[in-house]
Design a protein around this motif. Structure first.
Motif, PDB file in Angstrom:
ATOM      1  N   ARG A 137      31.479  42.916  33.990  1.00  0.00           N
ATOM      2  CA  ARG A 137      32.030  42.553  35.294  1.00  0.00           C
ATOM      3  C   ARG A 137      33.366  43.253  35.502  1.00  0.00           C
ATOM      4  O   ARG A 137      34.158  43.384  34.578  1.00  0.00           O
ATOM      5  N   GLU A 138      33.582  43.702  36.741  1.00  0.00           N
ATOM      6  CA  GLU A 138      34.873  44.295  37.090  1.00  0.00           C
ATOM      7  C   GLU A 138      35.775  43.235  37.710  1.00  0.00           C
ATOM      8  O   GLU A 138      35.370  42.535  38.638  1.00  0.00           O
ATOM      9  N   VAL A 139      36.977  43.113  37.177  1.00  0.00           N
ATOM     10  CA  VAL A 139      37.960  42.163  37.708  1.00  0.00           C
ATOM     11  C   VAL A 139      38.955  42.948  38.551  1.00  0.00           C
ATOM     12  O   VAL A 139      39.581  43.887  38.050  1.00  0.00           O
ATOM     13  N   PRO A 140      39.119  42.618  39.822  1.00  0.00           N
ATOM     14  CA  PRO A 140      40.047  43.367  40.667  1.00  0.00           C
ATOM     15  C   PRO A 140      41.498  43.115  40.277  1.00  0.00           C
ATOM     16  O   PRO A 140      41.799  42.164  39.551  1.00  0.00           O
ATOM     17  N   ALA A 141      42.400  43.953  40.755  1.00  0.00           N
ATOM     18  CA  ALA A 141      43.827  43.732  40.537  1.00  0.00           C
ATOM     19  C   ALA A 141      44.193  42.357  41.093  1.00  0.00           C
ATOM     20  O   ALA A 141      43.696  41.942  42.135  1.00  0.00           O
ATOM     21  N   ARG A 142      45.062  41.634  40.397  1.00  0.00           N
ATOM     22  CA  ARG A 142      45.390  40.280  40.826  1.00  0.00           C
ATOM     23  C   ARG A 142      46.699  39.813  40.206  1.00  0.00           C
ATOM     24  O   ARG A 142      47.203  40.402  39.252  1.00  0.00           O
ATOM     25  N   LEU A 143      47.247  38.739  40.787  1.00  0.00           N
ATOM     26  CA  LEU A 143      48.446  38.105  40.251  1.00  0.00           C
ATOM     27  C   LEU A 143      48.039  37.014  39.266  1.00  0.00           C
ATOM     28  O   LEU A 143      47.099  36.264  39.516  1.00  0.00           O
TER      29      LEU A 143
END
Length: 221
Positions: free
Chosen positions: A148-154
């Protein structure tokens, strides 16, 4: 003392069930990994941080077990995957003839190992090296592993040392949740328990973290 005995007992169970993993880690001489998830610290305060994570790829698996045992079962499954139990579909230029065959690929270890609750079970994950994309990450042979790809995030985080116990986890989780509220952040997901060290690392030297995805701080308007 009771917690210490429980920790020793748990380490022995892990060593018996995952001896090949322990040997590998001892031979490499590395605490857990060469590469860590990439992030930028936006705010830091007494062990708490607000981080901006880059997009990354996860290999993850779902296990049904107790908090302190789920990671051991999943670790062995994921370690086999990065050690070569995967299928890489090799794309070949359009020549004649065209050949395609699966090859096994060994993947460098990264950190942390993440553990997150979902529907009463635990999702345990390895981060893929930054050189991989969703398209180039080798396909697992084990159907229980997904990519799974995790998007950029805080991410709001708290760092602590000590035993891998559920009591310690909940104590630090409560502290992080208070810090999030006090800093006017909004939670966007479930907590992730992040471990950076192998089981044989002394408890007082371990790097443990709890990570919670959050929205940007509220404006003053």
């Amino acid at each position: 003392m009771v917690e210490s005995k429980k920790e020793i007992s748990k380490m022995l169970r892990i060593a018996r069930g995952s001896w090949i993993i322990i040997i590998m880690l001892l031979l490499t001489g590395n605490a857990m990994a060469v590469e860590e998830a990439k992030y930028k610290v936006l705010r830091e305060e007494n062990g708490f941080e607000l981080r901006e994570y880059e997009s990354h790829i996860l290999a993850e698996t779902l296990v049904d077990g107790e908090f302190e045992d789920a990671g051991s079962e999943a670790f062995g499954r994921l370690f086999k995957y990065i050690s070569g139990n995967n299928k890489q579909q090799q794309k070949v230029a359009m020549t004649s003839p065209v050949g395609q065959e699966p090859t096994s690929q060994k993947i460098e270890m990264t950190s942390p190992v993440g553990q997150q609750k979902q529907d009463g079970k635990w999702i345990v994950s390895f981060m893929m090296p930054a050189s991989f994309t969703l398209e180039t990450t080798p396909e697992p042979k084990d159907p229980n592993i997904s990519i799974r790809e995790v998007p950029a995030r805080l991410i709001a985080s708290v760092r602590y040392s000590g035993f891998w116990s559920e009591k310690s986890y909940h104590r630090n989780l409560a502290k992080l949740q208070d810090w999030i509220a006090n800093n006017r952040l909004t939670k966007l997901g479930e907590p992730i328990w992040a471990r950076y060290n192998p089981p044989f690392m002394p408890w007082f030297l371990r790097r443990n973290e709890i990570l919670i995805p959050v929205a940007s701080p509220e404006s003053d308007d």
